[in-house]
Design a protein around this motif. Structure first.
Motif, PDB file in Angstrom:
ATOM      1  N   PHE A  44      40.861  -5.685  58.320  1.00  0.00           N
ATOM      2  CA  PHE A  44      41.556  -4.699  57.501  1.00  0.00           C
ATOM      3  C   PHE A  44      40.664  -3.488  57.217  1.00  0.00           C
ATOM      4  N   LEU A  64      35.353  -8.609  51.861  1.00  0.00           N
ATOM      5  CA  LEU A  64      35.502  -7.517  52.833  1.00  0.00           C
ATOM      6  C   LEU A  64      34.415  -6.487  52.551  1.00  0.00           C
ATOM      7  N   ASP A 134      43.181 -13.806  54.253  1.00  0.00           N
ATOM      8  CA  ASP A 134      43.924 -12.665  53.742  1.00  0.00           C
ATOM      9  C   ASP A 134      43.014 -11.827  52.845  1.00  0.00           C
ATOM     10  N   VAL A 135      43.182 -10.506  52.893  1.00  0.00           N
ATOM     11  CA  VAL A 135      42.468  -9.607  51.986  1.00  0.00           C
ATOM     12  C   VAL A 135      43.292  -9.467  50.712  1.00  0.00           C
ATOM     13  N   ASN A 138      45.769  -6.437  49.435  1.00  0.00           N
ATOM     14  CA  ASN A 138      45.685  -5.355  50.425  1.00  0.00           C
ATOM     15  C   ASN A 138      44.668  -4.292  50.024  1.00  0.00           C
ATOM     16  N   ASN A 139      43.618  -4.728  49.368  1.00  0.00           N
ATOM     17  CA  ASN A 139      42.638  -3.792  48.821  1.00  0.00           C
ATOM     18  C   ASN A 139      41.501  -3.575  49.828  1.00  0.00           C
ATOM     19  N   PRO A 140      41.341  -2.353  50.341  1.00  0.00           N
ATOM     20  CA  PRO A 140      40.319  -2.111  51.357  1.00  0.00           C
ATOM     21  C   PRO A 140      38.915  -1.858  50.783  1.00  0.00           C
ATOM     22  N   THR A 144      36.040  -6.694  48.086  1.00  0.00           N
ATOM     23  CA  THR A 144      37.307  -7.384  47.826  1.00  0.00           C
ATOM     24  C   THR A 144      37.218  -8.821  48.326  1.00  0.00           C
ATOM     25  N   ASN A 156      46.520  -6.948  56.639  1.00  0.00           N
ATOM     26  CA  ASN A 156      45.418  -7.534  55.872  1.00  0.00           C
ATOM     27  C   ASN A 156      45.174  -8.998  56.239  1.00  0.00           C
ATOM     28  N   GLN A 157      45.897  -9.484  57.267  1.00  0.00           N
ATOM     29  CA  GLN A 157      45.665 -10.843  57.775  1.00  0.00           C
ATOM     30  C   GLN A 157      45.268 -10.844  59.250  1.00  0.00           C
TER      31      GLN A 157
END
Length: 378
Positions: A44, A64, A134-135, A138-140, A144, A156-157
């Motif tokens: 992601f 991440l 999974d992130v 959805n936080n980049p 995270t 995000n997966q």
């Protein structure tokens, strides 16, 4: 070892595989091999799976972070299904299976919360939870936390993990299962059961795993290997363990008798070929004199795999169709179970053994990146 009459006669040792499953689940964790692919896992926002602070302590969050090439982002995709960095494993906190269960680093212990399948669709799946890496939210942002979540195919997966040569399928063999995938399916197998032996055996039945769509081809390969996995305890055993049974497998009522001896026709190979008449039939079909030399099945890997493919492609066993026909004609994995050992397992006779086969099939189809399809049970 499970042994079954391939012609559908009553089978013995119906509960052995249940015991084998317990034994194998308690085996010590295998070290990562030098041949296992190593590198960063990107995903992601173009960022990497990272061990926070490059800290190797148990419980360190896995997050991440901007890709930086450090050891905190250097992951080994191990043949036992684990993902390893800094000498430890990617682990689901407290063995969680619910959405939102967090990721951490922990000593490799062989638990189901440390097992992952890197699929051809770029998902990283934990089979115990049937959920994806999974992130969170959805936080980049750097830092995270990564988590488990229902697989949704969202950005995000999606991950690009390191792969070995040929891990995309076949290694030039024309087989839909690559050597890397085969190693992932059978990390603790007996060295007798070589990938090259299996590939060499494919020429005997060119329609196997080469019929229908790419999905069907992979489903058939997974179905065959899942049944083989169940029959041999993960390709651990080449011959039947209970030597007291060996003398039982000679049917003197056959005109050809037992020229290799009363006790020569015990279970061998990936489908545990047994009885003199089955050695005769398989040998005749394959152009190999197995009636007089049944030991070839335990001494030559290609011959062993060919006997398994002989049953799969030509014998109905206890079922109504060959396992090959069941997979290519859409009857489903459940009908392969019926053919292989239906008199003992199907129609509610031994649901635990059926579930063991289905679980292996689902695991193997995940490795190959395809749906298992319907009609999984018999």
């Amino acid at each position: 070892m499970l042994r079954r009459h391939l012609t559908g006669r009553p089978a013995l040792w119906a509960a052995v595989v249940l015991a084998l499953g317990a034994i194998f689940s308690s085996l010590a964790v295998s070290p990562a091999s030098a041949a296992d692919p190593v590198g960063s896992i990107t995903g992601f926002a173009g960022k990497c799976v990272d061990v926070a602070g490059a800290n190797s302590a148990n419980g360190t969050p896995v997050v991440l972070y901007d890709c930086n090439g450090t050891d905190a982002q250097r992951w080994t995709v191990a043949g036992d299904g684990t993902l390893r960095a800094l000498g430890k494993c990617l682990d689901v906190v407290d063995r969680g299976t619910a959405n939102g269960s967090k990721m951490q680093l922990w000593d490799c212990a062989g638990g189901s919360n440390q097992k992952w399948v890197v699929t051809a669709a770029h998902d990283i799946v934990n089979p115990a939870a049937n959920k994806c890496l999974d992130v969170t939210d959805n936080n980049p942002a750097n830092g995270t936390r990564l988590q488990l979540w229902e697989c949704a195919g969202t950005a995000n997966q999606k991950w690009s993990a390191p792969t070995g040569s040929g891990s995309g399928g076949g290694s030039g063999s024309g087989f839909v299962v690559s050597e890397a995938q085969f190693n992932q399916m059978f990390p603790n197998r007996n060295s007798f059961y070589t990938y090259n032996g299996l590939v060499a055996a494919l020429s005997a039945y060119p329609g196997f795993a080469r019929t229908g769509s790419d999905t069907v081809k992979k489903q058939e390969a997974a179905a065959f290997l899942a049944n083989v996995n169940h029959e041999t305890g993960g390709l651990k055993y080449v011959v039947e363990l209970n030597t007291a049974n060996y003398s039982h497998y000679c049917d003197w009522g056959q005109s050809f008798g037992c020229p290799a001896g009363q006790s020569a026709y015990y279970g061998r190979g990936p489908i545990q070929l047994s009885w003199n008449y089955n050695y005769k039939a398989a040998g005749d079909a394959l152009g190999i004199d197995l009636l007089h030399n049944p030991w070839l099945v335990q001494n030559d890997a290609a011959v062993a795999w060919k006997t398994g493919l002989w049953f799969w492609n030509t014998q109905q066993g206890a079922g109504w169709m060959t396992p090959h026909a069941a997979m290519v004609n859409g009857a489903g994995f459940g009908q392969t179970i019926r053919s292989v050992n239906g008199t003992v397992e199907c129609d509610g006779k031994n649901p635990a053994q059926v579930q063991s086969r289905v679980g292996s099939y689902q695991w193997f189809t995940q490795i190959l990146g395809v749906s298992p399809g319907g009609n999984l049970y018999c």
